[in-house]
Design a protein around this motif. Structure first.
Motif, PDB file in Angstrom:
ATOM      1  N   ALA A  56      10.743   0.226  88.136  1.00  0.00           N
ATOM      2  CA  ALA A  56      10.974   0.492  86.864  1.00  0.00           C
ATOM      3  C   ALA A  56      10.297  -0.424  85.680  1.00  0.00           C
ATOM      4  O   ALA A  56       9.921   0.067  84.654  1.00  0.00           O
ATOM      5  N   LYS A  57      10.276  -1.677  86.174  1.00  0.00           N
ATOM      6  CA  LYS A  57       9.690  -2.505  85.301  1.00  0.00           C
ATOM      7  C   LYS A  57       8.207  -2.268  84.885  1.00  0.00           C
ATOM      8  O   LYS A  57       7.622  -2.330  83.767  1.00  0.00           O
ATOM      9  N   GLU A  58       7.501  -1.771  85.916  1.00  0.00           N
ATOM     10  CA  GLU A  58       5.815  -1.315  85.683  1.00  0.00           C
ATOM     11  C   GLU A  58       5.758  -0.198  85.058  1.00  0.00           C
ATOM     12  O   GLU A  58       4.906  -0.068  84.148  1.00  0.00           O
ATOM     13  N   VAL A  59       6.677   0.677  85.222  1.00  0.00           N
ATOM     14  CA  VAL A  59       6.774   2.023  84.517  1.00  0.00           C
ATOM     15  C   VAL A  59       7.282   1.839  83.006  1.00  0.00           C
ATOM     16  O   VAL A  59       6.403   2.173  81.999  1.00  0.00           O
ATOM     17  N   ILE A  60       8.200   1.046  82.541  1.00  0.00           N
ATOM     18  CA  ILE A  60       8.697   0.714  81.314  1.00  0.00           C
ATOM     19  C   ILE A  60       7.385  -0.117  80.682  1.00  0.00           C
ATOM     20  O   ILE A  60       7.140   0.288  79.560  1.00  0.00           O
ATOM     21  N   THR A  61       6.667  -0.945  81.376  1.00  0.00           N
ATOM     22  CA  THR A  61       5.511  -1.650  80.659  1.00  0.00           C
ATOM     23  C   THR A  61       4.579  -0.962  80.353  1.00  0.00           C
ATOM     24  O   THR A  61       3.731  -0.880  79.363  1.00  0.00           O
ATOM     25  N   LEU A  62       4.140   0.174  81.225  1.00  0.00           N
ATOM     26  CA  LEU A  62       3.011   1.161  80.819  1.00  0.00           C
ATOM     27  C   LEU A  62       3.462   2.129  79.760  1.00  0.00           C
ATOM     28  O   LEU A  62       2.593   2.420  78.929  1.00  0.00           O
ATOM     29  N   ILE A  64       5.446   1.568  77.203  1.00  0.00           N
ATOM     30  CA  ILE A  64       5.718   0.625  76.064  1.00  0.00           C
ATOM     31  C   ILE A  64       4.114   0.520  75.476  1.00  0.00           C
ATOM     32  O   ILE A  64       3.985   0.488  74.470  1.00  0.00           O
ATOM     33  N   SER A  65       3.454  -0.006  76.267  1.00  0.00           N
ATOM     34  CA  SER A  65       1.944  -0.272  76.094  1.00  0.00           C
ATOM     35  C   SER A  65       1.212   1.065  75.579  1.00  0.00           C
ATOM     36  O   SER A  65       0.267   0.766  74.855  1.00  0.00           O
TER      37      SER A  65
END
Length: 66
Positions: A56-62, A64-65
């Protein structure tokens, strides 16, 4: 290959390997403790939430970026 690119690839490969190993450990724990169906589900759900957090952290980072 740049250092940043190597680190990114290494992170995903190593973490994927650790996740697979963690699933093996959870399975082995469930079998050795004779947990039954409900106990096995409880083990996989509770310990699997950490894996979900990483993904989830990786998906959220993608998201937001973008």
């Amino acid at each position: 290959m740049a250092v940043e690119q190597f680190e990114t690839i290494s992170l995903y490969l190593c973490v994927s390997g650790l996740i697979a190993y963690m699933f093996f450990i959870m399975y082995k724990l469930a079998v050795e403790s004779k947990a039954g169906k409900l106990g096995t589900i409880a083990i996989f759900v509770t310990l699997g939430l950490g894996i979900f957090g990483f993904v989830a952290k990786e998906v959220i980072t993608l998201v937001i970026s973008v």
